[in-house]
Design an enzyme around this catalytic site. Structure first.
Site, PDB file in Angstrom:
ATOM      1  CB  CYS A  63      28.233  34.692 -28.952  1.00  0.00           C
ATOM      2  SG  CYS A  63      27.835  34.524 -30.832  1.00  0.00           S
ATOM      3  CB  CYS A  75      29.318  29.267 -32.843  1.00  0.00           C
ATOM      4  SG  CYS A  75      31.011  30.191 -33.597  1.00  0.00           S
ATOM      5  CB  CYS A  78      33.054  29.934 -28.075  1.00  0.00           C
ATOM      6  SG  CYS A  78      34.020  31.768 -28.777  1.00  0.00           S
ATOM      7  CB  CYS A 152      32.278  37.413 -33.282  1.00  0.00           C
ATOM      8  SG  CYS A 152      33.445  36.119 -32.671  1.00  0.00           S
ATOM      9  CD  GLN A 253      51.603  36.709 -30.704  1.00  0.00           C
ATOM     10  OE1 GLN A 253      50.423  35.693 -29.856  1.00  0.00           O
ATOM     11  NE2 GLN A 253      52.622  36.003 -30.599  1.00  0.00           N
ATOM     12  CD  GLU A 300      59.484  33.016 -39.703  1.00  0.00           C
ATOM     13  OE1 GLU A 300      59.374  32.031 -40.042  1.00  0.00           O
ATOM     14  OE2 GLU A 300      59.909  33.208 -38.344  1.00  0.00           O
ATOM     15  CG  ASP A 348      56.409  32.849 -30.633  1.00  0.00           C
ATOM     16  OD1 ASP A 348      56.070  32.440 -29.775  1.00  0.00           O
ATOM     17  OD2 ASP A 348      55.609  33.794 -31.021  1.00  0.00           O
ATOM     18  CB  CYS A 374      51.388  28.860 -28.562  1.00  0.00           C
ATOM     19  SG  CYS A 374      51.564  27.762 -30.154  1.00  0.00           S
TER      20      CYS A 374
END
Length: 417
Positions: A63, A75, A78, A152, A253, A300, A348, A374
């Site tokens: 990119c 940017c 990333c 992107c 996700q 939840e 999760d 994560c």
């Protein structure tokens, strides 16, 4: 500030190159192991001035916003576009391996489930109105400066193709020069745009905003600060054959391939369990798939997400019974006694992990557990609690859905020894 020449020895957990110096470790963004670089140093941070000896593992970034040569990219979306695929995949997998080792957990971690360009269906954009135009993009690393983007490579083509549409809607809704955030979710019905941090809209702005959206193609819904402004089409997403309309800006996700990979691992381990608890269930990513196997109890804390899950369950044929419970699992985890009725537990949690809940799971004796995470560090902590309680860790699979970033997901499966 001082200039010096250093050699990079390894990549840090955030993707920075790390050089060992007499003054301690020096962190150099965009530098790779084995490279000799000239840097401007402030304390333990180095800004790369020039690349004296490049690594054979360096590649041209995909990119233009990252930087033409992968050095000092602007940017902040990333951090690792300049690293070739094989070492990049090894880096991601190693984040999980090292986190487990730090808790003395030894297991042969699966190969990384890799991410590809164009898969991200959900992106969070930064935006700010200027005198002449609308900045739309990502914050430059460690700053509040917004890098205006025209492309992107990580985002779904359907998002990239509508950047100008998003910009036009943002320009109509923003009245000040304050920065705000737009969460963009691509759904089969069109883009779901959730604006957060805007000043309250006047009636005139509301009308103008609605007219602007209705004049565009491919926009399913626009919400402002959690309130739906206009919804030409319901933004429905599919969870294993069940249709769900997530609340504005809700967690989903980031990529469909990663979600499917995680779900397949969850379902494979749960097997033929008749009663399943899905904790931190969100809008039903796993719940609605698991309900094709057995009865599921979904817990939840987000009331809106839970209502979306419940609606999806009630309007999908072929599911076993699904019960839902609004519950803060950090402050009031399901107890070991409550968990004893289940054959399997799936959890999760957010990045903080699920320490309090895991301690209850460990005491429950439930036969099968799937941990989705994560954050490798909190995952390792939670797994250590379960292993100490007599559970056997049988598989850990790292999954990449945040391409060219230092973030990695993992699915770990355990059974009672």
């Amino acid at each position: 500030m001082s200039a010096q020449t250093v050699t990079i020895s390894r990549l840090g957990a955030q993707g920075d190159g790390i050089a060992h110096t007499d003054q301690g470790p020096l962190y150099v963004p965009f530098a790779l192991p084995g490279e000799t670089v000239s840097v401007a140093r402030i304390k333990n941070q180095g800004t790369l001035i020039s690349l004296l000896t490049p690594s054979p593992e360096r590649q041209a970034p995909a990119c233009r916003h990252f930087g033409p040569d992968g050095v000092n990219g602007t940017c902040g979306g990333c951090t690792l576009q300049h690293l070739k695929d094989a070492p990049y995949h090894a880096f991601k997998r190693n984040l999980v391996i090292e986190a487990l080792k730090a808790k003395s957990i030894e297991i042969d971690v699966d190969p990384l489930v890799v991410a590809h360009p164009g898969e991200r269906r959900r992106v969070a954009l930064a935006a700010r109105r200027t005198e002449k135009d609308m900045l739309l993009g990502f914050n430059q690393a460690e700053t509040h400066h917004i890098v205006d983007i025209q492309e992107c490579p990580i985002a779904a083509p359907g998002i990239v193709a509508r950047l100008e549409t998003i910009r036009a809607i943002a320009k109509m809704l923003a009245t000040s020069a304050d920065a705000f955030r737009i969460t963009v979710l691509e759904t089969p019905a069109g883009l779901d745009l959730a604006f957060e941090g805007l000043k309250p809209l006047s009636d005139k702005q509301r009308r103008a905003g609605i007219e602007t959206v209705l004049a565009q193609r491919g926009i399913a819904r626009v919400s402002v600060n959690g309130e739906i402004l206009v919804e030409p089409v319901k933004p429905v997403i599919d969870f294993g054959g069940a249709s769900v309309t997530p609340p504005p800006g809700a967690f989903t996700q980031a990529t469909k391939p990663a979600e499917d990979a995680m779900a397949n691992l969850v379902i494979a381990h749960v097997g033929k369990a008749k009663r399943i608890a899905d904790l931190f269930a969100g809008a039903g990513t796993f719940t609605l798939r698991l309900a094709r196997i057995g009865r599921v109890h979904a817990a939840e804390s987000d009331d809106k997400a839970l209502k979306a899950l419940d609606h999806g369950a009630r309007n999908t044929q072929g599911l076993k019974p699904v019960t839902v419970e609004k519950r803060d699992l950090f402050r009031r985890p399901l107890t070991a006694q409550e968990l004893k009725v289940f054959d399997a537990v799936v959890f999760d949690p957010p990045r903080a992990g699920a320490e309090a809940q895991v301690k209850e799971i460990a005491r429950s004796g439930v036969k099968k557990i799937v941990a989705v995470s994560c954050n490798p560090l909190t995952l390792a902590r939670d797994l250590a609690i379960l292993i100490e309680a007599g559970y056997r860790l049988t598989r850990v699979t790292p999954i990449d859905q945040f391409l060219w970033s230092p973030h990695v997901e993992a699915v770990a499966v355990l059974e009672k020894a």
